[in-house]
Design an enzyme around this catalytic site. Structure first.
Site, short mmCIF file in Angstrom:
data_model
loop_
_atom_site.label_atom_id
_atom_site.label_comp_id
_atom_site.label_asym_id
_atom_site.label_seq_id
_atom_site.Cartn_x
_atom_site.Cartn_y
_atom_site.Cartn_z
N GLU A 299 8.17 -92.83 61.52
CA GLU A 299 9.01 -93.43 62.57
C GLU A 299 10.49 -93.37 62.22
O GLU A 299 11.35 -93.12 63.07
CB GLU A 299 8.59 -94.88 62.81
N GLY B 238 26.40 -96.45 54.36
CA GLY B 238 25.04 -95.97 54.02
C GLY B 238 24.42 -95.15 55.14
O GLY B 238 23.22 -94.94 55.18
N GLY C 204 21.45 -96.67 58.54
CA GLY C 204 21.79 -97.88 57.78
C GLY C 204 20.53 -98.53 57.23
O GLY C 204 19.42 -98.33 57.75
N THR D 50 19.86 -96.44 49.74
CA THR D 50 20.15 -97.24 50.94
C THR D 50 18.85 -97.76 51.59
O THR D 50 18.67 -98.95 51.80
CB THR D 50 20.92 -96.38 51.97
N VAL D 51 17.96 -96.83 51.91
CA VAL D 51 16.77 -97.23 52.68
C VAL D 51 15.75 -97.96 51.80
O VAL D 51 15.18 -98.98 52.19
CB VAL D 51 16.13 -95.99 53.37
N GLY E 253 16.75 -93.77 63.24
CA GLY E 253 16.78 -95.01 62.45
C GLY E 253 15.84 -96.08 62.97
O GLY E 253 14.61 -95.91 62.96
N VAL F 111 13.50 -90.27 62.86
CA VAL F 111 14.35 -89.99 64.03
C VAL F 111 14.96 -91.30 64.54
O VAL F 111 14.24 -92.25 64.84
CB VAL F 111 13.56 -89.31 65.17
N LYS G 96 15.95 -83.71 63.62
CA LYS G 96 15.35 -84.70 64.52
C LYS G 96 14.91 -84.05 65.84
O LYS G 96 13.86 -84.37 66.38
CB LYS G 96 16.35 -85.84 64.77
N GLU H 157 23.94 -88.71 55.10
CA GLU H 157 22.97 -88.10 54.18
C GLU H 157 23.62 -87.94 52.81
O GLU H 157 24.85 -87.98 52.69
CB GLU H 157 22.55 -86.72 54.71
#
Ligand code: NDP
Ligand code: HSE
Length: 430
Positions: free
Chosen positions: A129, A187, A301, A13-14, A134, A132, A205, A190
């Site tokens: 960054e 998405g 996402g 996803t990322v 998104g 935590v 987080k 986890e």
């Protein structure tokens, strides 16, 4: 134009979001930073997997070690997730003096000491960054924009998946299971969604935020965790009747010691966080200088997270270009802070019991609570049939969790009380 070469570890996803936006906004980044970022390679597990973002086959590799150690690579972006290969990969990259960008909150919360120690030892930098909330730049806010503040509290909605599920359930018609499936399709969840719904992801987080805001490494084991698995439509319905919304919150409070916790909370429907729906996250910060500040945006996402990852890639690129020196992650001198146990935390409560509808039940429950000096502020009991089990909802005044927990054990021993109780905190968010 300076070129900086990037190794991307992970094309899920990322990873795909980062690749797509690095390409799409390449000219903008060049114009703003004076840097041309080139993706040198992308490590994946499965070369045959169909991806929604197109990528030249020649960039993909299963050999992350060679990619990370390639001397032409300057920045390693870790998007594998988890604490296994990701940990080895980050340590290998730091050892080689590469800058590391990661979205991996699990690794930072559970192995932060080892990772931060490696950054100091190899004088290499890590940026996180996206770990935590998104796309919400809360890490940079705490480390830079709010640096002069002592924080009385930081609390908020830190898990997009849980917030998505709870808001779908709250607006009606969608079951927990269906909402979770949608969150997975989007998405947001986890790889193992139990991390989301059991509160573990939000606790990772919280550990990171508590560390940054208090200047010491918050042990993950000291974060109290409850998830949302047991919340039923019935609880949401009663919460509404009482004027509340149920949200999973991460809470860090400095009040005669530090408490760091994640659990569902009843918040007044008029509170600003009650209106934060879907995948959105929101974090409320109270600093002794700034006062109250709030950060809001998409918490998960591909696109929102890519925005945060690319912010880190940009910072890492600039730091390399201008040889910016290392700065301590937790402050020059780590603080000593007393961490409070959850037993010491005071709050109000919502208690749902299943009781047999017969005379004297409420009096028996009230007397168990009274023995612990705990008062009832209101009661709802839908009309039932004498002798049959009915829900009984009690709103309970401020009490220490230790007392409430013990009182509840006593209540559960009463012959008229059946099934599993539901105890939720009603937090004072003023
Ligand atoms: P995915 O599961 O979608 O993607 C993981 C990627 O890493 C896949 O491409 C997978 O390869 C690859 N991978 C995993 N392990 C290995 C390995 N041992 N060797 C080679 N490749 C590997 O995860 P996400 O993109 O959702 O999440 C990535 C990270 O970002 C996690 O730390 C997550 O917590 C964090 N994060 C995620 C957010 C989100 O909204 N999804 C938001 C903020 C942070 P393959 O595709 O071949 O299986
Ligand atoms: N699974 C996480 C969430 C991803 O739902 O918030 C963002 O950290």
């Amino acid at each position: 134009m300076q070129e900086i070469r990037i190794a991307v570890a992970g094309f899920g996803t990322v990873g795909q979001g980062v690749y797509k936006h690095l390409l799409q906004n390449r000219a903008l980044l060049q114009q703003r930073l004076g840097i041309r970022f080139a993706v040198h390679g992308i490590a994946v597990r499965n070369l045959r997997r169909k991806r929604s973002v197109k990528v030249p086959r020649s960039l993909l590799t299963q050999d992350w070690k060679s990619l990370v150690e390639d001397p032409r690579v300057n920045i390693v972006v870790e998007l594998f997730g988890g604490c296994g290969e990701a940990r080895k990969l980050i340590l290998a990259a730091l050892r080689k003096g590469k800058s590391v960008v990661t979205a991996n909150k699990a690794l930072l919360a559970e192995h932060g000491e080892e990772i931060f120690e490696a950054t100091a030892r190899y004088r290499a930098k890590i940026y996180f960054e996206a770990s935590v909330a998104g796309g919400v730049p809360i890490i940079k806010a705490l480390r830079e924009g709010l640096i002069v503040n002592r924080f009385q509290h930081i609390y908020g909605i830190l898990n997009g998946t849980c917030n998505y599920i709870l808001s779908k359930m709250s607006h009606g018609g969608v079951s927990f299971e269906d909402a979770l499936k949608d969150a997975q399709k989007g998405g947001y969840a986890e790889a193992n969604p139990a991390f989301d719904i059991d509160g573990i992801d939000a606790a990772h987080k919280v550990a990171i935020l508590a560390s940054l805001s208090n200047g010491f490494l918050m042990p993950f084991s000291k974060v109290y965790i409850e998830g949302i698995r047991s919340i039923t439509p019935l609880d949401i319905q009663f919460a509404h009747q009482l004027g509340y919304e149920i949200k999973l919150l991460g809470i860090i409070r400095n009040e005669n010691g530090l408490s760091a916790r994640v659990h569902p909370v009843l918040i007044p429907r008029s509170h600003i966080l009650a209106a934060v729906d879907g995948v959105y996250n929101a974090i409320v910060v109270r600093g002794d200088v700034v006062g109250d500040a709030m950060f809001y945006g998409r918490g998960a996402g591909a696109d929102a997270t890519a925005s945060a990852v690319i912010a880190d890639i940009s910072e890492a690129g600039l730091d390399r270009l201008y040889s910016t020196e290392m700065r301590p992650l937790l402050g020059a001198k780590p603080a000593q802070t007393k961490i409070k146990s959850i037993d010491e935390v005071v709050s109000r409560y919502y208690l749902r019991l299943s009781v047999v509808d017969r005379p004297g039940v409420l009096a028996a429950i009230a007397s168990v609570l009274a023995r612990k000096k705990i008062g009832i502020s209101s009661v709802i009991q839908p009309e039932g049939h004498e002798g049959k089990a009915v829900p009984l909802i009690l709103m309970i005044h401020d009490a220490k969790y230790r007392d409430m927990r013990r009182a509840l054990q006593g209540i559960m021993r009463l012959p008229s009380v059946r099934g599993r109780p539901m105890l939720l905190r009603v937090e004072d968010l003023s």
